[in-house]
Design an enzyme around this catalytic site. Sequence first.
Site, PDB file in Angstrom:
ATOM      1  NE  ARG A   1       6.854   9.574  -2.615  1.00 30.89           N
ATOM      2  CZ  ARG A   1       7.696  10.096  -1.725  1.00 30.89           C
ATOM      3  NH1 ARG A   1       8.809  10.684  -2.127  1.00 30.89           N
ATOM      4  NH2 ARG A   1       7.449  10.014  -0.434  1.00 30.89           N
TER       5      ARG A   1
ATOM      6  CB  CYS B   1       0.591   6.812  -0.846  1.00 29.10           C
ATOM      7  SG  CYS B   1       0.929   7.073   0.910  1.00 29.10           S
TER       8      CYS B   1
ATOM      9  CD  GLU C   1       3.185   7.898  -4.060  1.00 30.02           C
ATOM     10  OE1 GLU C   1       3.712   6.986  -3.411  1.00 30.02           O
ATOM     11  OE2 GLU C   1       3.021   9.057  -3.620  1.00 30.02           O
TER      12      GLU C   1
END
Length: 284
Positions: free
Chosen positions: A161, A209, A280
């Site tokens: 990520r 998320c 995130e």
Amino acid sequence: MIISKNISLKEFTTIKIGGKAKKIYFPENISDINNLADISKKARTLILGKGSNIAFKDYGYADDIISFKYFDRKGLYLLDNKYISVTAGISCSRLAKFCNKRLIPGFEFLHGIPGTVGGALAMNAGAFKQEIWNHVHSVTFVNKKGNVESLPKKNFVTSYRKVDKSSVAMFIQVNLIINRNIKFDKNLLNSYSEMRVRTQPINQNSSGCIFRNPTKGYSASLLIDKLNIKSKRIGGIYISAKHCNYFINDGSGTCNDLENLIRYVKNRIKKEFNISLKKEICIY
């Protein structure tokens, strides 16, 4: 090029929260991108795709925003049957369907990611143990000087990520590798889609998320689940009972509610498991 002023940011985020934007630019082609060179290289200019994985403060955003909502909608095609050329504003879902229709394997995981290809590149989005940068051959982007540049994948450092974007103001196009060594499974895209419907709060006001998974051994959702706080609510934002790493806006939620719920969960996880969760979602 469309330019909107003093417009609500709720309409440009999937979680539907945020104040007003001072100004949003909507480039439609590469000429518009070139005209935005001076704006794109400003440190506070934000780039928007479909608005997942992002939220804005209740008082809004005072600097410039560039949205890829209308950018090069036809920018999805095959190159020499070796690569897929995709512009940044194409949705991940559309790319996955494009590949599936042409029996191209390896991109089914993108189908349920609720963002654009540009956003996926910016954060190395992924699902089902795959990440988009695993498939990248080269990218075209606007650099921090406002110039358009193309570079191969080897020039970028990526991880879970995360992408080193120290030289990138915004991604505008990518060439993805077609790997014919992978066997095409005509049922895989639908299988992934059905799994998402079963396990994630589809068609609700969510950013995706909220937290990154802290380690390979633990997922953020598993840790939150262990706290037994599903459906915990602060104001109009609550933890999804279906997938507790998703926070849902019931329509009345504010960014302040969201930040307070994030803080609450982070503090509980730290206290119970001595693990520091990292967001995130990006909040501006």
